[in-house]
Design an enzyme around this catalytic site. Structure first.
Site, PDB file in Angstrom:
ATOM      1  N   TRP A  31      -4.932  -1.049   9.525  1.00 31.67           N
ATOM      2  CA  TRP A  31      -3.974  -1.818   8.712  1.00 31.67           C
ATOM      3  C   TRP A  31      -2.997  -2.525   9.631  1.00 31.67           C
ATOM      4  CZ3 TRP A  31      -1.794  -2.763   3.718  1.00 31.67           C
ATOM      5  CH2 TRP A  31      -2.658  -2.463   2.650  1.00 31.67           C
ATOM      6  N   PHE A  66      -2.253   6.439   6.984  1.00 35.44           N
ATOM      7  CA  PHE A  66      -2.388   7.733   6.311  1.00 35.44           C
ATOM      8  C   PHE A  66      -3.491   8.571   6.951  1.00 35.44           C
ATOM      9  CE2 PHE A  66      -3.908  10.607   2.992  1.00 35.44           C
ATOM     10  CZ  PHE A  66      -2.716  11.155   2.543  1.00 35.44           C
ATOM     11  N   GLU A  67      -4.523   7.910   7.466  1.00 34.41           N
ATOM     12  CA  GLU A  67      -5.660   8.625   8.068  1.00 34.41           C
ATOM     13  C   GLU A  67      -5.412   9.021   9.525  1.00 34.41           C
ATOM     14  OE1 GLU A  67      -6.202   5.770   6.021  1.00 34.41           O
ATOM     15  OE2 GLU A  67      -6.684   7.186   4.416  1.00 34.41           O
ATOM     16  N   VAL A  90       3.311   0.576   9.405  1.00 36.84           N
ATOM     17  CA  VAL A  90       3.506   0.584   7.957  1.00 36.84           C
ATOM     18  C   VAL A  90       4.641  -0.380   7.638  1.00 36.84           C
ATOM     19  CG1 VAL A  90       3.699   2.026   5.908  1.00 36.84           C
ATOM     20  CG2 VAL A  90       2.946   3.060   8.060  1.00 36.84           C
ATOM     21  N   THR A  95       6.057  -1.463  -3.566  1.00 36.60           N
ATOM     22  CA  THR A  95       5.890  -0.167  -4.228  1.00 36.60           C
ATOM     23  C   THR A  95       6.362   0.953  -3.301  1.00 36.60           C
ATOM     24  OG1 THR A  95       3.691   0.260  -3.352  1.00 36.60           O
ATOM     25  CG2 THR A  95       3.831  -1.108  -5.327  1.00 36.60           C
ATOM     26  N   HIS A  97       4.556   3.095  -1.902  1.00 34.69           N
ATOM     27  CA  HIS A  97       3.501   3.480  -0.968  1.00 34.69           C
ATOM     28  C   HIS A  97       4.072   3.745   0.430  1.00 34.69           C
ATOM     29  CE1 HIS A  97      -0.732   3.130  -2.308  1.00 34.69           C
ATOM     30  NE2 HIS A  97      -0.950   3.576  -1.088  1.00 34.69           N
ATOM     31  N   ARG A 136       8.326  -5.441  17.980  1.00 36.34           N
ATOM     32  CA  ARG A 136       8.223  -4.138  18.647  1.00 36.34           C
ATOM     33  C   ARG A 136       6.811  -3.848  19.142  1.00 36.34           C
ATOM     34  NH1 ARG A 136      12.017  -4.757  15.192  1.00 36.34           N
ATOM     35  NH2 ARG A 136      13.990  -3.621  15.376  1.00 36.34           N
TER      36      ARG A 136
HETATM   37  C1  DLZ Z   1      -2.426   1.297   1.045  1.00 33.47           C
HETATM   38  C2  DLZ Z   1      -1.636   0.933   2.258  1.00 33.47           C
HETATM   39  C3  DLZ Z   1      -0.498   0.105   2.131  1.00 33.47           C
HETATM   40  C4  DLZ Z   1      -0.015  -0.426   0.841  1.00 33.47           C
HETATM   41  N1  DLZ Z   1       0.197  -0.273   3.210  1.00 33.47           N
HETATM   42  C5  DLZ Z   1      -0.189   0.183   4.439  1.00 33.47           C
HETATM   43  C6  DLZ Z   1       0.544  -0.202   5.595  1.00 33.47           C
HETATM   44  O1  DLZ Z   1       1.499  -0.990   5.567  1.00 33.47           O
HETATM   45  N2  DLZ Z   1       0.138   0.324   6.784  1.00 33.47           N
HETATM   46  C7  DLZ Z   1      -0.940   1.173   6.894  1.00 33.47           C
HETATM   47  O2  DLZ Z   1      -1.238   1.627   8.013  1.00 33.47           O
HETATM   48  N3  DLZ Z   1      -1.643   1.525   5.816  1.00 33.47           N
HETATM   49  C8  DLZ Z   1      -1.313   1.044   4.606  1.00 33.47           C
HETATM   50  N4  DLZ Z   1      -2.036   1.399   3.497  1.00 33.47           N
HETATM   51  C9  DLZ Z   1      -3.277   2.184   3.676  1.00 33.47           C
HETATM   52  C10 DLZ Z   1      -3.047   3.703   3.776  1.00 33.47           C
HETATM   53  O3  DLZ Z   1      -2.559   4.078   5.059  1.00 33.47           O
HETATM   54  C11 DLZ Z   1      -4.402   4.448   3.559  1.00 33.47           C
HETATM   55  O4  DLZ Z   1      -5.370   3.925   4.429  1.00 33.47           O
HETATM   56  C12 DLZ Z   1      -4.889   4.324   2.124  1.00 33.47           C
HETATM   57  O5  DLZ Z   1      -3.893   4.733   1.209  1.00 33.47           O
HETATM   58  C13 DLZ Z   1      -6.167   5.176   1.907  1.00 33.47           C
HETATM   59  O6  DLZ Z   1      -5.899   6.551   2.139  1.00 33.47           O
END
Ligand code: DLZ
Length: 158
Positions: A31, A66-67, A90, A95, A97, A136
């Protein structure tokens, strides 16, 4: 200190231990790839500059931040890996999230540190905007990837 007041790539590289025989895993989130690739590049170059052999750097990819925790755990449980560096980005959306992911990854990485008794570094940018993240990740505030690599080396010298 706020990272905007400190160039993240400023560090004292003296007194670091010899890491030429240490093995590192770098877990990279897909991501916000532009940012995480820059973080990886900074971490990789910093490890090489400090004597780590290229073949001692294992790169693993995960879909999102998240992973990172599970990816870090799979790496940390490998006996030959001395330290794990987690890199993600992130960015605040509309939202909640953002809050859930940041909390989960921070707690998850802490847990992997303590479970495997190895340095597992939190190289995750958590920003309001993509520009703040780019600043950064090789921009005007340095590169958090460099800092993550140095942190891993420092922890190995603890
Ligand atoms: C779903 C999601 C969102 C909305 N934003 C980010 C982000 O800004 N950075 C990131 O690394 N991952 C994001 N994800 C994905 C989640 O980390 C994860 O891969 C999904 O929720 C599936 O578990």
């Amino acid at each position: 200190m706020a990272s905007s007041l400190k160039n993240l790539s400023d560090y004292n590289s003296t007194n670091l231990i010899d890491v030429s025989n240490k093995r590192f895993a770098v877990v990279v989130s897909e991501w916000n790839e532009e940012v995480t690739e820059s973080l990886y590049s900074g971490a990789y170059q910093t490890l090489l500059q400090h004597g780590v052999k290229a073949e001692h750097i294992l790169r693993k990819q995960v879909p999102g931040s998240f992973e990172l925790t599970l990816g870090a755990q799979w790496c940390a449980q490998q006996k030959e890996i001395d330290a794990v560096i987690c890199l993600g980005c992130v960015i605040q959306g509309e939202t909640r999230h953002f809050d859930f992911i940041c909390d989960a990854v921070a707690q998850g990485i802490t847990q992997v540190n303590l479970t495997y008794n190895k340095p597992v570094i939190f190289g995750v940018l958590t920003t309001q905007t993509q520009q703040q993240a780019l600043d950064r990740a090789g921009g005007k505030h340095g590169n958090k990837g460099d800092e993550a690599a140095i942190t891993a080396i420092k922890m190995l010298g603890f």
